[in-house]
Design a protein around this motif. Structure first.
Motif, PDB file in Angstrom:
ATOM      1  N   THR A 166      -5.389   0.103  -3.344  1.00 56.94           N
ATOM      2  CA  THR A 166      -5.779  -0.555  -2.098  1.00 56.94           C
ATOM      3  C   THR A 166      -6.771   0.298  -1.321  1.00 56.94           C
ATOM      4  O   THR A 166      -6.658   1.525  -1.296  1.00 56.94           O
ATOM      5  CB  THR A 166      -4.540  -0.803  -1.216  1.00 56.94           C
ATOM      6  OG1 THR A 166      -3.541  -1.464  -1.984  1.00 56.94           O
ATOM      7  CG2 THR A 166      -4.893  -1.667  -0.010  1.00 56.94           C
ATOM      8  N   TYR A 186      -3.627  -5.692  -4.537  1.00 57.59           N
ATOM      9  CA  TYR A 186      -2.468  -6.347  -3.918  1.00 57.59           C
ATOM     10  C   TYR A 186      -1.251  -6.302  -4.838  1.00 57.59           C
ATOM     11  O   TYR A 186      -0.135  -6.038  -4.392  1.00 57.59           O
ATOM     12  CB  TYR A 186      -2.801  -7.800  -3.572  1.00 57.59           C
ATOM     13  CG  TYR A 186      -1.614  -8.569  -3.031  1.00 57.59           C
ATOM     14  CD1 TYR A 186      -1.214  -8.413  -1.706  1.00 57.59           C
ATOM     15  CD2 TYR A 186      -0.881  -9.433  -3.842  1.00 57.59           C
ATOM     16  CE1 TYR A 186      -0.118  -9.090  -1.207  1.00 57.59           C
ATOM     17  CE2 TYR A 186       0.215 -10.128  -3.350  1.00 57.59           C
ATOM     18  CZ  TYR A 186       0.590  -9.950  -2.038  1.00 57.59           C
ATOM     19  OH  TYR A 186       1.689 -10.619  -1.543  1.00 57.59           O
ATOM     20  N   ALA A 232      -6.061  -6.348   1.270  1.00 61.16           N
ATOM     21  CA  ALA A 232      -5.697  -5.929  -0.077  1.00 61.16           C
ATOM     22  C   ALA A 232      -5.937  -6.982  -1.147  1.00 61.16           C
ATOM     23  O   ALA A 232      -5.916  -6.655  -2.327  1.00 61.16           O
ATOM     24  CB  ALA A 232      -4.219  -5.521  -0.116  1.00 61.16           C
ATOM     25  N   HIS A 233      -6.150  -8.227  -0.763  1.00 61.30           N
ATOM     26  CA  HIS A 233      -6.336  -9.254  -1.796  1.00 61.30           C
ATOM     27  C   HIS A 233      -7.689  -9.946  -1.637  1.00 61.30           C
ATOM     28  O   HIS A 233      -8.299  -9.932  -0.554  1.00 61.30           O
ATOM     29  CB  HIS A 233      -5.190 -10.271  -1.809  1.00 61.30           C
ATOM     30  CG  HIS A 233      -4.821 -10.840  -0.476  1.00 61.30           C
ATOM     31  ND1 HIS A 233      -5.596 -11.743   0.193  1.00 61.30           N
ATOM     32  CD2 HIS A 233      -3.717 -10.629   0.301  1.00 61.30           C
ATOM     33  CE1 HIS A 233      -5.001 -12.085   1.324  1.00 61.30           C
ATOM     34  NE2 HIS A 233      -3.871 -11.423   1.421  1.00 61.30           N
ATOM     35  N   THR A 293      -1.716  -8.646   4.842  1.00 64.86           N
ATOM     36  CA  THR A 293      -2.333  -7.781   3.823  1.00 64.86           C
ATOM     37  C   THR A 293      -3.679  -8.337   3.358  1.00 64.86           C
ATOM     38  O   THR A 293      -4.061  -8.176   2.207  1.00 64.86           O
ATOM     39  CB  THR A 293      -1.390  -7.632   2.615  1.00 64.86           C
ATOM     40  OG1 THR A 293      -1.071  -8.941   2.099  1.00 64.86           O
ATOM     41  CG2 THR A 293      -0.110  -6.920   3.005  1.00 64.86           C
TER      42      THR A 293
END
Length: 241
Positions: free
Chosen positions: A159, A185, A127-128, A124
């Motif tokens: 996101t 996130y 997303a962060h 992910t």
């Protein structure tokens, strides 16, 4: 065990090797005991013998490398703890290596807990802030390779929606500016990450805050950036832990 370690330490002092009799004399061990220990250490790969001289073997070199990595990791842990206490927020350290996002160390406290990894950080990265910051340091080919393996998918309602949108965002980022994400996130959390580049390695330091403290995010990450500027040499030595 102590006698074997003494032998290893003595051999390590002789870059060009040393014979058994010299090693026995320098360690204070009886010659038969020295021969027995040397044979055992050679068999286990901790020493190697060449033309009557003994050198450190591959197993000892691996052990030495592991110790050096542990020392570098301890340096990073100490730095993160120092910065966490100074600025009062969780601090994260991550690198991009072998095609993966790797969060190496997180320093938090009961009053300032870190973000829970509820979705795999490696999958992910879009997303962060940590992942976005690392991806922003890669060239176009490496970014696309990463996104082919880990395509953008919604993690929260905030996101980024697809690969092209993420790539456009990364292209707009200035080289050394903090990367900020708000609830992309984890709901209720905002994060900021600072790029660190040492040689060809991409790395980042990041912080997180509850969303109701979002106004603190940029001033806090700028303070972290100043703190890092004073101690970047120590961190640079630890880039590959």
């Amino acid at each position: 065990m102590q006698r074997a370690m003494r032998l290893l330490e003595t051999v390590a002092r002789h870059e060009h090797g040393a014979p058994a009799k010299q090693l026995a004399r320098e360690t204070g061990l009886a010659l038969p005991t020295t021969y027995h220990l040397l044979r055992t250490l050679v068999h286990e790969g901790y020493l190697r013998r060449d033309q009557g001289l003994f050198f450190l073997g591959e197993a000892a070199e691996r052990l030495s490398g592991s110790g050096a990595r542990q020392k570098r990791r301890s340096t990073v842990v100490e730095l993160l703890a120092r910065w966490r206490e100074a600025i009062g927020v969780p601090v994260y350290y991550a690198v991009y290596r072998e095609g993966e996002i790797d969060v190496l160390c997180v320093s938090d406290a009961p009053a300032t807990p870190a973000v829970e990894e509820w979705a795999d950080f490696r999958e992910t990265g879009h997303a962060h802030a940590v992942g976005q910051c690392l991806l922003s340091q890669l060239d176009e080919e490496a970014r696309r390779d990463h996104l082919d393996r880990y395509p953008v998918q919604p993690v929260t309602p905030y996101t980024v929606r697809d690969n092209p949108s993420l790539l456009r965002r990364l292209d707009r980022l200035a080289r050394m500016d903090p990367v900020v994400e708000r609830q992309e996130y984890a709901l209720g959390t905002v994060c900021a990450a600072i790029p660190i580049t040492v040689g060809d390695a991409a790395a980042t330091m990041a912080i997180s805050l509850p969303v109701h403290q979002a106004d603190r995010l940029l001033p806090t990450v700028e303070r972290l950036q100043r703190e890092m500027g004073r101690l970047l040499g120590s961190l640079a030595l630890s880039i590959s832990i």
